[in-house]
Scaffold this motif. Sequence first.
Motif, short mmCIF file in Angstrom:
data_model
loop_
_atom_site.label_atom_id
_atom_site.label_comp_id
_atom_site.label_asym_id
_atom_site.label_seq_id
_atom_site.Cartn_x
_atom_site.Cartn_y
_atom_site.Cartn_z
N TRP A 37 0.83 -1.21 0.00
CA TRP A 37 0.00 0.00 0.00
C TRP A 37 0.87 1.25 0.00
N THR A 38 1.93 1.24 0.80
CA THR A 38 2.81 2.41 0.89
C THR A 38 3.51 2.65 -0.45
N LYS A 39 4.01 1.60 -1.06
CA LYS A 39 4.70 1.73 -2.35
C LYS A 39 3.74 2.27 -3.42
N THR A 54 0.39 5.28 2.55
CA THR A 54 -0.23 4.00 2.88
C THR A 54 -1.75 4.06 2.71
N VAL A 55 -2.34 5.16 3.12
CA VAL A 55 -3.79 5.34 2.98
C VAL A 55 -4.17 5.41 1.51
N TRP A 56 -3.39 6.15 0.71
CA TRP A 56 -3.69 6.26 -0.72
C TRP A 56 -3.52 4.92 -1.42
N GLY A 57 -2.49 4.17 -1.05
CA GLY A 57 -2.28 2.85 -1.66
C GLY A 57 -3.40 1.88 -1.32
N PHE A 58 -3.82 1.88 -0.04
CA PHE A 58 -4.96 1.05 0.35
C PHE A 58 -6.20 1.49 -0.42
N SER A 59 -6.40 2.79 -0.53
CA SER A 59 -7.57 3.32 -1.24
C SER A 59 -7.59 2.87 -2.69
N ALA A 60 -6.43 2.82 -3.32
CA ALA A 60 -6.37 2.35 -4.71
C ALA A 60 -6.82 0.90 -4.81
N GLY A 61 -6.28 0.04 -3.95
CA GLY A 61 -6.68 -1.36 -3.97
C GLY A 61 -8.14 -1.55 -3.61
N LEU A 83 -14.47 7.02 -9.68
CA LEU A 83 -13.39 6.66 -8.75
C LEU A 83 -12.34 5.80 -9.45
N LEU A 84 -12.80 4.84 -10.22
CA LEU A 84 -11.86 4.00 -10.98
C LEU A 84 -11.10 4.81 -12.02
N ALA A 85 -11.77 5.76 -12.67
CA ALA A 85 -11.10 6.60 -13.66
C ALA A 85 -9.98 7.41 -13.01
N PHE A 86 -10.24 7.97 -11.83
CA PHE A 86 -9.20 8.73 -11.14
C PHE A 86 -8.02 7.83 -10.79
N THR A 87 -8.31 6.63 -10.33
CA THR A 87 -7.25 5.68 -9.99
C THR A 87 -6.40 5.36 -11.23
N MET A 88 -7.05 5.20 -12.37
CA MET A 88 -6.31 4.90 -13.60
C MET A 88 -5.54 6.13 -14.10
N LEU A 89 -6.05 7.31 -13.87
CA LEU A 89 -5.32 8.53 -14.22
C LEU A 89 -4.02 8.59 -13.44
N VAL A 90 -4.08 8.33 -12.13
CA VAL A 90 -2.88 8.33 -11.30
C VAL A 90 -1.91 7.25 -11.78
N ALA A 91 -2.44 6.07 -12.14
CA ALA A 91 -1.57 5.00 -12.65
C ALA A 91 -0.88 5.41 -13.95
#
Length: 131
Positions: A37-39, A54-61, A83-91
Amino acid sequence: MRYSKTDIGLLIIRVVIGASMMAFHGLPKLMGGVDTWTKIGQSMQNIGINFLPTVWGFSAGFTETVASFLLILGLWTRPASWLLAFTMLVAAVMHFSKGDGLSGASHALEFLAIYVAFGIMGPGKISIDKK
């Protein structure tokens, strides 16, 4: 009730994309634990967010797992898709920042396009949202 080819097509896309994201991306991130999660959360630095990795990594998963399940069901499809679109934008930004180029970011960009489309048009008639 008779469903259109479009509604059947949207259902197929929702189920396949949702199951793929959940099984191959979301659940492995959730099961990875705090170090994973941290990575993953450190990717937020690429958009100027430098706290609580760590919170952001957990949130992504969590998002990739739960929102994908909601997408499959066609429940709260639009918010889940955004929410999924934002996660993919960050990826995608993470891949570009690592120098992976378009070939490295393409998978995230493909998912991003699908989630934006569902965010705009909704799940179709074969969904809990429409019942």
